[in-house]
Structures are given as structure tokens and as C-alpha cells.
Scaffold this active site. Structure first.
Site, PDB file in Angstrom:
ATOM      1  N   ASP A   1       5.816   4.928   5.141  1.00  0.00           N
ATOM      2  CA  ASP A   1       6.703   4.009   5.875  1.00  0.00           C
ATOM      3  C   ASP A   1       6.838   2.666   5.153  1.00  0.00           C
ATOM      4  O   ASP A   1       7.588   1.791   5.591  1.00  0.00           O
ATOM      5  CB  ASP A   1       6.239   3.813   7.332  1.00  0.00           C
ATOM      6  CG  ASP A   1       4.878   3.154   7.459  1.00  0.00           C
ATOM      7  OD1 ASP A   1       3.928   3.621   6.793  1.00  0.00           O
ATOM      8  OD2 ASP A   1       4.755   2.168   8.210  1.00  0.00           O
TER       9      ASP A   1
ATOM     10  N   HIS B   1       0.848  -1.201   0.000  1.00  0.00           N
ATOM     11  CA  HIS B   1       0.000   0.000   0.000  1.00  0.00           C
ATOM     12  C   HIS B   1       0.877   1.243   0.000  1.00  0.00           C
ATOM     13  O   HIS B   1       2.087   1.159   0.089  1.00  0.00           O
ATOM     14  CB  HIS B   1      -1.000  -0.023   1.156  1.00  0.00           C
ATOM     15  CG  HIS B   1      -0.399   0.114   2.528  1.00  0.00           C
ATOM     16  ND1 HIS B   1       0.399  -0.852   3.101  1.00  0.00           N
ATOM     17  CD2 HIS B   1      -0.477   1.119   3.449  1.00  0.00           C
ATOM     18  CE1 HIS B   1       0.760  -0.466   4.312  1.00  0.00           C
ATOM     19  NE2 HIS B   1       0.250   0.727   4.542  1.00  0.00           N
TER      20      HIS B   1
ATOM     21  N   HIS C   1      -7.404  -0.842   5.589  1.00  0.00           N
ATOM     22  CA  HIS C   1      -6.373   0.083   6.088  1.00  0.00           C
ATOM     23  C   HIS C   1      -6.199   1.217   5.076  1.00  0.00           C
ATOM     24  O   HIS C   1      -6.262   2.391   5.416  1.00  0.00           O
ATOM     25  CB  HIS C   1      -5.084  -0.698   6.303  1.00  0.00           C
ATOM     26  CG  HIS C   1      -3.931   0.131   6.766  1.00  0.00           C
ATOM     27  ND1 HIS C   1      -3.877   0.713   8.004  1.00  0.00           N
ATOM     28  CD2 HIS C   1      -2.767   0.474   6.135  1.00  0.00           C
ATOM     29  CE1 HIS C   1      -2.727   1.383   8.118  1.00  0.00           C
ATOM     30  NE2 HIS C   1      -2.043   1.255   7.004  1.00  0.00           N
TER      31      HIS C   1
ATOM     32  N   ASP D   1      -0.102  -3.823   6.332  1.00  0.00           N
ATOM     33  CA  ASP D   1      -0.730  -3.295   7.553  1.00  0.00           C
ATOM     34  C   ASP D   1      -2.186  -3.748   7.671  1.00  0.00           C
ATOM     35  O   ASP D   1      -3.012  -3.027   8.231  1.00  0.00           O
ATOM     36  CB  ASP D   1      -0.681  -1.758   7.559  1.00  0.00           C
ATOM     37  CG  ASP D   1       0.704  -1.212   7.843  1.00  0.00           C
ATOM     38  OD1 ASP D   1       1.619  -2.013   8.128  1.00  0.00           O
ATOM     39  OD2 ASP D   1       0.863   0.016   7.772  1.00  0.00           O
TER      40      ASP D   1
END
Ligand code: ZN
Ligand code: FE
Length: 256
Positions: free
Chosen positions: A59, A55, A113, A130
Site C-alpha cells: 500500500d 518501507h 513496523h 507507518d
């Protein structure tokens, strides 16, 4: 045989490195930072063959531009998200071949997410970014509880021995929350003990596996009576569906 090793980045990210049997090539998942990846490649004398993105969050993508410039790997990512360096666009049902690794990975769509989040699944391993964490799940930044619950249900349907490679070391705080929801779950108590030992030695608590997550992760257990009762208490009313239960415990976790 593909070996998977973690590279640490920022405070609690893991960049998973997939190393081929001849130990010449590494593919990496979600390189948020190029520097620790380059150190790992040099230390192990590996060539970066592929980058897999789950995604668009920084980070997970911050190191892509410089790694692509330096190493020219094949780059893959979710079709519907804006990503650096124009990856090959992937959607559910696609399969990619990592020829260097003799590895085929299937793509799963996992909205929740983020809207376009994907996972890579193959050879008994799941790289889920995530979406699913050990004893937890990602926050709902772009998706609905319905979408996230559906995405997690897809992952729960994978074989129990599937290794789960998530992108953050959140296990200890996730377990604290899980125990608040389900204090008498013996698998959770056992897991808390092991996780504490790992973290005291500064070792990762990952990969997890689907069987363990089904036994300990409250977000995969929304149709268990213990979780339903706890969610009802939190919400102050009787919740009538697994999605409503999921939504309540996700809200609870957000303010825990
Ligand atoms: Zn994220
Ligand atoms: Fe993240």
C-alpha cells in the site's frame, strides 16, 4: 517554501505530495497507487520529480513501477528492504537533496513496523510512513517492542513543532483506544472533539505535530504514571520498564 498536500488512496492511505515554490514539481511519499497521483499531477500541472519510500508494504509501493516508467523521477528508499525499480538506498544519517524543491531531508532508521523502515525529516516536516500515527503507532510486523519503542523515542526527541505526516487516516479509532488507556487526559478529549469535526467534514486529521503527539499519543507516553497504571491493569502485573509498558499497550491495541 515547500507545500505539502494529501492524495487519497485505497480506503485510508495518504500519498503526501511535496510541491516546490514555483509550483512546477512534485515529490511524492509512498505512492501505493499511481492513478490518484497521476490525476493530481495533471490537475495541478506538476512534474513528478522524486518518489520517497518509507518501507516495502504494497500500500506504499504499488504505484512505483508505473510512475517510474511514466515520469522517470529520482527514487529513494530504505537500504535493507526489497523494493521495486532499485531506489537509491538510504540509511540513518544520510541526507538527500531535492534540488527542485531546495529541500534537504535527513534519514532516520525506524525499525519496528518493518525491519528496514525509514523516515524523511527536514524543513520542520517528518514523513514517517507507518511508524508514528496520530495518537497511535504501526503494528509490529517485523520488529520487536524494544525496536519500536526506540524508534518512537527518536521521533519524540524532534522539535515539538515538527509537522508529522503519517500515511494513514487512523486518528479516530486511535483516539478511541487512547481514551480507553487515558480517559482523563484533557488534551486527548480536546483532540477527539476536533478530529470528529474534521472527519464529519471528510477532511484529513493530518499533519499532526510532535508536541501534540507527546501530549496525546499513549505510545509516546510510556513513562507517564497514567499510562503505566493502565498498562499494569491490562497486564495484571507491575511492568518494570517503559519498553514493557509499550509492549503491553501495543498488545492491548492489537485486540482492542
Ligand atoms: Zn505498512
Ligand atoms: Fe500502510
Amino acid at each position: 517554501m515547500v507545500e505539502v498536500l494529501p492524495v487519497r488512496a485505497f480506503s485510508d492511505n495518504y500519498i503526501w505530495m511535496l510541491i516546490d515554490a514555483s509550483k512546477q514539481f512534485a515529490a511524492c511519499v509512498d505512492p501505493g497507487d499511481a492513478k490518484p497521483v497521476n490525476q493530481f499531477l495533471e490537475q495541478h500541472r506538476l512534474k513528478l520529480s522524486h518518489i520517497l519510500l518509507t518501507h516495502h508494504h504494497f500500500d506504499h509501493t504499488g504505484g512505483v513501477s508505473s510512475l517510474v516508467q511514466q515520469h522517470q523521477p529520482m527514487l529513494f528508499g530504505p537500504a535493507t528492504e526489497t523494493l521495486p525499480c532499485q531506489p537509491v538506498k538510504l540509511v540513518e544519517g544520510d541526507k538527500i537533496q531535492l534540488e527542485t524543491h531546495q529541500l534537504e531531508l535527513s534519514i532516520l532508521d525506524l525499525p519496528g513496523h518493518t525491519a528496514g523502515h525509514i523516515a524523511y525529516y527536514g524543513a520542520g516536516k517528518l514523513f514517517c510512513g507507518d511508524t508514528l500515527f496520530a495518537c497511535g503507532c504501526g503494528r509490529l510486523f517485523e520488529g520487536t517492542p524494544e525496536q519500536m519503542h526506540h524508534s518512537l523515542s527518536k521521533l519524540a526527541a524532534l522539535p515539538e513543532n515538527t509537522e508529522v505526516y503519517c500515511t494513514h487516516e487512523y486518528t479516530q479509532s486511535n483516539i478511541q483506544f487512547a481514551l480507553a488507556v487515558e480517559p482523563d487526559n484533557p488534551d486527548l478529549q480536546k483532540q477527539q472533539h476536533w478530529v470528529e469535526q474534521q472527519r464529519n467534514k471528510d477532511l484529513p486529521t493530518l499533519p499532526s505535530n510532535i508536541g501534540l503527539e507527546k501530549a496525546t499519543n499513549p505510545f509516546l507516553r510510556c513513562d507517564e504514571n497514567t499510562i503505566k497504571a493502565a498498562a499494569n491493569r491490562y497486564a495484571g502485573k507491575t511492568l518494570d520498564s517503559p519498553v514493557a509498558v509499550f509492549s503491553a499497550i501495543r498488545k492491548w491495541k492489537d485486540s482492542f
